[in-house]
Design a protein around this motif. Structure first.
Motif, short mmCIF file in Angstrom:
data_model
loop_
_atom_site.label_atom_id
_atom_site.label_comp_id
_atom_site.label_asym_id
_atom_site.label_seq_id
_atom_site.Cartn_x
_atom_site.Cartn_y
_atom_site.Cartn_z
N ALA A 3 55.90 35.38 47.38
CA ALA A 3 55.43 34.00 47.58
C ALA A 3 56.57 33.01 47.41
CB ALA A 3 54.33 33.70 46.59
N ARG A 4 56.61 32.00 48.26
CA ARG A 4 57.58 30.93 48.07
C ARG A 4 56.91 29.72 47.45
NH1 ARG A 4 59.49 28.74 52.37
NH2 ARG A 4 57.92 29.65 53.70
N LEU A 5 55.65 29.56 47.76
CA LEU A 5 54.93 28.42 47.19
C LEU A 5 53.61 28.89 46.56
CD1 LEU A 5 54.72 25.31 46.88
CD2 LEU A 5 53.43 25.30 49.01
N ILE A 6 53.40 28.48 45.30
CA ILE A 6 52.16 28.79 44.60
C ILE A 6 51.36 27.50 44.50
CG2 ILE A 6 51.15 29.77 42.50
CD1 ILE A 6 53.23 31.68 43.39
N SER A 7 50.14 27.51 44.98
CA SER A 7 49.28 26.32 44.81
C SER A 7 48.39 26.53 43.60
CB SER A 7 48.38 26.13 46.02
OG SER A 7 49.13 25.87 47.16
N LEU A 109 50.02 33.12 34.49
CA LEU A 109 50.44 32.99 35.90
C LEU A 109 51.55 34.00 36.21
CD1 LEU A 109 50.43 29.11 36.36
CD2 LEU A 109 48.74 30.77 37.13
N ARG A 110 52.41 34.22 35.23
CA ARG A 110 53.53 35.17 35.39
C ARG A 110 53.00 36.54 35.83
NH1 ARG A 110 55.65 38.40 32.66
NH2 ARG A 110 57.62 38.91 33.66
N LEU A 116 50.72 40.38 42.28
CA LEU A 116 50.59 40.21 43.73
C LEU A 116 51.91 40.55 44.43
CD1 LEU A 116 48.39 37.00 44.15
CD2 LEU A 116 47.73 39.38 43.90
N ASN A 117 53.04 40.19 43.80
CA ASN A 117 54.34 40.50 44.41
C ASN A 117 54.54 42.00 44.55
OD1 ASN A 117 55.29 37.98 44.94
ND2 ASN A 117 56.59 37.81 43.13
N ALA A 118 54.02 42.74 43.58
CA ALA A 118 54.22 44.19 43.60
C ALA A 118 53.49 44.83 44.78
CB ALA A 118 53.72 44.80 42.30
N CYS A 123 44.38 39.99 44.85
CA CYS A 123 43.81 39.07 43.87
C CYS A 123 44.11 39.56 42.46
CB CYS A 123 42.30 38.99 44.09
SG CYS A 123 41.46 37.91 42.93
N ALA A 124 44.55 38.65 41.62
CA ALA A 124 44.73 38.98 40.20
C ALA A 124 43.86 38.00 39.44
CB ALA A 124 46.19 38.83 39.79
N ALA A 125 42.85 38.53 38.75
CA ALA A 125 41.86 37.65 38.16
C ALA A 125 41.74 37.87 36.66
CB ALA A 125 40.49 37.89 38.80
N ALA A 126 41.52 36.79 35.94
CA ALA A 126 41.36 36.88 34.49
C ALA A 126 39.92 37.29 34.18
CB ALA A 126 41.67 35.55 33.84
N ARG A 127 39.80 38.14 33.19
CA ARG A 127 38.48 38.57 32.79
C ARG A 127 38.38 38.48 31.28
NH1 ARG A 127 35.67 44.38 34.13
NH2 ARG A 127 33.69 43.87 33.16
N ARG A 128 37.38 37.75 30.81
CA ARG A 128 37.22 37.58 29.38
C ARG A 128 36.79 38.89 28.75
NH1 ARG A 128 33.59 32.53 28.13
NH2 ARG A 128 32.34 33.54 29.71
N VAL A 129 37.50 39.28 27.66
CA VAL A 129 37.13 40.54 27.03
C VAL A 129 36.09 40.34 25.94
CG1 VAL A 129 39.18 41.88 27.58
CG2 VAL A 129 39.22 40.33 25.63
N SER A 130 35.98 39.12 25.44
CA SER A 130 34.94 38.90 24.43
C SER A 130 34.28 37.55 24.69
CB SER A 130 35.55 38.90 23.04
OG SER A 130 36.24 37.69 22.83
N ARG A 131 33.12 37.39 24.12
CA ARG A 131 32.42 36.11 24.25
C ARG A 131 32.47 35.37 22.91
NH1 ARG A 131 29.58 34.87 28.62
NH2 ARG A 131 29.31 36.45 30.22
N ASP A 132 33.48 35.66 22.09
CA ASP A 132 33.61 34.97 20.80
C ASP A 132 33.67 33.47 21.02
OD1 ASP A 132 33.75 37.47 19.86
OD2 ASP A 132 35.91 37.46 19.41
N GLY A 133 33.07 32.75 20.11
CA GLY A 133 33.15 31.29 20.20
C GLY A 133 32.09 30.69 21.10
N GLU A 134 31.29 31.54 21.72
CA GLU A 134 30.22 31.03 22.58
C GLU A 134 28.92 31.06 21.78
OE1 GLU A 134 29.92 32.06 27.18
OE2 GLU A 134 28.72 33.41 26.00
N PRO A 135 28.02 30.10 22.00
CA PRO A 135 26.75 30.17 21.28
C PRO A 135 26.05 31.49 21.58
CG PRO A 135 26.95 28.10 22.49
CD PRO A 135 28.13 28.95 22.87
#
Ligand code: UDP
Ligand code: MG
Length: 330
Positions: A3-7, A109-110, A116-118, A123-135
């Motif tokens: 990628a040359r430009l990341i939005s 982001l790194r 993706l470069n590899a 798609c590289a997506a974040a996934r929450r491993v815990s729900r700590d701090g949520e009611p």
């Protein structure tokens, strides 16, 4: 493809307190990414009809920093609309969606770019491993919702998956080709396919301001997800109808036999009243489910735009929108 430009798309609704912190953090991250991957970052803020000074902060940032752009909606259209507008206007080779409250760590982001470069992933997506701090009640219903929707929908909706994800241009184009009005991104991301790498992350505290989600809002969102990605409730309604018909038939046979054997003493009206009320309730409930699908269809056929813009950075200064997208970070 490198990628040359990341939005970076940032939906903002009443985020005047968080935005300066976010801009600071991203300024630093942008410089690091440039050093490591030789890519520029553009920040595309979408002001979702904020009632506070969010737009003023964005105007200011866009004036002073060449890689900051913004779109502003004429009213609050919701985060789904903001993400859609962002995806439509992003110019990057890779596009990432981030919340303005720094709950999505910029340090990730790194890893996303590296993934993706590899190659091999779109798609590289974040996934929450815990729900700590949520009611606890919210966690409970969230879990139920994911169990339910994954049973009744062909599209997999991953529990804990965030909107914080980086996608390649071809995946973004695929998402934009889905032009539905009732947008449920968690489903859309999964529906378009492509390989997704899940990156685990811990729930972060909001840096400033407060969450826009009420319990009621989440419930409506959940129903929208189910109606948008499954027609199983309609089949269940039909099944329920058949089961009740069978039960009614059995009752008729029972009553006939009982009358033939024991005569016909008048009685049983309380049970009759209960049955009538029960059937009325079941029918209204089923009509409600039908109505939900009909309402969504009604909204779709009107073909209204998903959002209305009132201002963009291109209005604020008269530079053509393309002019600074390839400039180096500050
Ligand atoms: N947001 C938005 N429009 C809305 C509600 C929220 O653009 O109608 C944005 C908000 O500014 C934030 C992101 O969506 O950047 C996530 O919102 P929030 O932090 O309130 O949700 P939570 O993190 O609690 O799920
Ligand atoms: Mg948040």
């Amino acid at each position: 493809m490198k990628a040359r430009l990341i939005s970076v798309i940032v939906p903002c609704y009443n985020e005047e307190a968080a935005l300066p912190l976010f801009l600071d953090a991203l300024r630093k991250t942008g410089a690091e990414l440039y050093d490591e991957f030789a890519c520029n970052t553009e920040l595309l803020f979408v002001d979702d009809g904020s009632r506070d000074a969010t737009l003023a902060v964005l105007r200011d940032a866009a004036r002073t920093e060449s890689n900051v752009r913004y779109l502003s909606f004429s009213r609050n259209f919701g985060k789904e609309a903001a993400m859609y507008a962002g995806l439509q206007h992003a110019k990057g080779d890779y596009v990432v969606i981030m919340d303005a409250d720094l709950q999505h760590p910029p340090a990730m982001l790194r890893d996303m770019i590296a993934t993706l470069n590899a190659g091999g992933y779109d798609c590289a997506a974040a996934r929450r491993v815990s729900r700590d701090g949520e009611p606890p009640l919210r966690s409970f219903f969230s879990r139920r919702f994911y169990r339910l929707i994954n049973r009744i929908s062909d599209t997999e909706i991953v529990d804990g998956a965030c909107d914080f994800r980086m996608m390649t241009r071809r995946m973004v184009d695929a998402i934009l080709s889905l032009r539905e009005y009732n947008r449920f991104s968690k489903g859309i991301f999964s529906w378009v396919g492509f390989r997704t790498k899940w990156l685990p992350f811990e729930n972060q505290e909001r840096v400033a301001g407060e969450t826009k989600w009420s319990f009621w809002g989440l419930l409506v969102y959940a129903i929208q997800g189910i109606v948008g990605f499954s027609t199983v409730p309609l089949a269940l309604v039909a099944l329920l109808g058949i089961l009740l018909c069978v039960a009614a038939l059995l009752t008729v046979v029972y009553i006939i036999i009982k009358t033939l054997l024991f005569g016909d003493p008048v009685g049983g009206w309380p049970s009759m009243a209960c049955m009538v009320m029960f059937m009325g309730g079941v029918q209204l409930f089923c009509m409600g489910i039908l109505g939900e699908y009909l309402a969504k269809t009604y909204l779709e056929v009107k073909r209204r735009p998903v959002y209305v813009l009132s201002e963009t950075d291109a209005d604020a200064d008269s530079t053509p929108p393309d002019a600074d997208s390839n400039s180096r970070n500050p």
